[in-house]
Design a protein around this motif. Structure first.
Motif, PDB file in Angstrom:
ATOM      1  N   HIS A  49      52.314 -25.705  35.783  1.00 42.20           N
ATOM      2  CA  HIS A  49      51.604 -25.086  36.053  1.00 42.20           C
ATOM      3  C   HIS A  49      51.799 -24.200  36.921  1.00 42.20           C
ATOM      4  O   HIS A  49      51.730 -24.719  38.528  1.00 42.20           O
ATOM      5  N   GLY A  50      52.228 -23.384  37.719  1.00 43.63           N
ATOM      6  CA  GLY A  50      52.852 -22.345  38.846  1.00 43.63           C
ATOM      7  C   GLY A  50      52.968 -20.979  38.444  1.00 43.63           C
ATOM      8  O   GLY A  50      53.021 -19.903  37.595  1.00 43.63           O
ATOM      9  N   LEU A  51      53.124 -20.489  39.875  1.00 44.99           N
ATOM     10  CA  LEU A  51      53.806 -18.758  40.263  1.00 44.99           C
ATOM     11  C   LEU A  51      55.229 -18.280  40.834  1.00 44.99           C
ATOM     12  O   LEU A  51      55.505 -19.582  41.470  1.00 44.99           O
ATOM     13  N   ALA A  52      56.647 -17.830  40.529  1.00 50.03           N
ATOM     14  CA  ALA A  52      57.215 -17.376  41.599  1.00 50.03           C
ATOM     15  C   ALA A  52      57.746 -16.748  41.638  1.00 50.03           C
ATOM     16  O   ALA A  52      56.965 -15.561  41.214  1.00 50.03           O
ATOM     17  N   HIS A  53      59.086 -16.128  42.218  1.00 46.62           N
ATOM     18  CA  HIS A  53      58.968 -14.920  43.163  1.00 46.62           C
ATOM     19  C   HIS A  53      59.849 -14.004  42.006  1.00 46.62           C
ATOM     20  O   HIS A  53      59.522 -12.755  42.385  1.00 46.62           O
TER      21      HIS A  53
END
Length: 228
Positions: A49-53
């Motif tokens: 999982h992660g975060l993106a712009h």
């Protein structure tokens, strides 16, 4: 494999029990969450999982995570320590995912363009032709970035590390120019050929299918404009 809108999310089903989710609503920091889960594991366990712009970047990150999984690489989460090799592999995977999606888009738009021309809707066909060119240029730019460092030489042809680095930076600069051309409505096939000629002079050859797709995009634009 398909991409489906599910409420505020986008979910892609990859087969083998794998699915990726990207959230269309950003968090308080303006970033977009994504994760990939495995339904064959108890509780549909999330393994990356992660975060993106952006939403698109989140989708591509999920694609790259599944590629990692299928290649047997260890799970990773944002913020963990990774080697430069792992980071480079993930960067290449993201570029490959982006390039692959763009190739599919080019094929779909090309078929749509044929239908529009047959129906006599040349105004819409012209806009679609421009989209074909932009998608193909973007895919080719990603291809050049993905393969910029992959130069095989041996013996007397072996270049110095400094020379190889300079060549890689040259190819990356051409990739940036291809991206700029994709966003330029005044771009011409002649300018495109000039850029690819520079690559060939260096011994770097663009992907044949993507090169043809760009040329076809320019041709379709000229065809629909001349028919108006």
């Amino acid at each position: 494999m398909g991409l489906h809108g599910v409420g505020p999310n986008w979910v892609r089903f990859f087969g083998d029990g794998l699915s990726g989710t990207a959230f269309e609503d950003s968090n308080a920091e303006g970033r977009f969450a994504w994760y990939v889960a495995d339904s064959t594991r108890q509780g549909m366990k999330t393994f990356r999982h992660g975060l993106a712009h952006s939403v698109d970047e989140a989708k591509l990150a999920a694609d790259a995570a599944v590629l990692d999984r299928k290649r047997g690489r260890a799970a990773a989460v944002e913020g963990e320590q990774t080697s430069s090799t792992d980071r480079n592999r993930r960067r290449v995977d993201r570029l490959l995912a982006s390039e692959t999606l763009a190739r599919g888009l080019v094929d779909d738009l090309t078929n749509f363009h044929k239908e529009l021309v047959t129906a006599g809707d040349l105004k819409t066909a012209d806009r679609v032709a421009a989209s074909i060119r932009r998608a193909a240029l973007g895919a080719l730019a990603d291809y050049m970035r993905r393969t910029a460092a992959f130069r095989v030489r041996s013996g007397a042809n072996m270049a110095s590390p400094e020379s190889m680095k300079a060549e890689e930076e040259f190819v990356l600069d051409i990739a940036d120019q291809l991206d700029q051309m994709a966003d330029d409505p005044q771009a011409t096939e002649q300018l495109f050929e000039a850029l690819t000629d520079k690559l060939r002079q260096l011994g770097v050859f663009p992907d044949g299918d993507l090169n043809s797709a760009v040329v076809n995009g320019f041709f379709l634009e000229s065809l629909t404009k001349s028919s108006e």
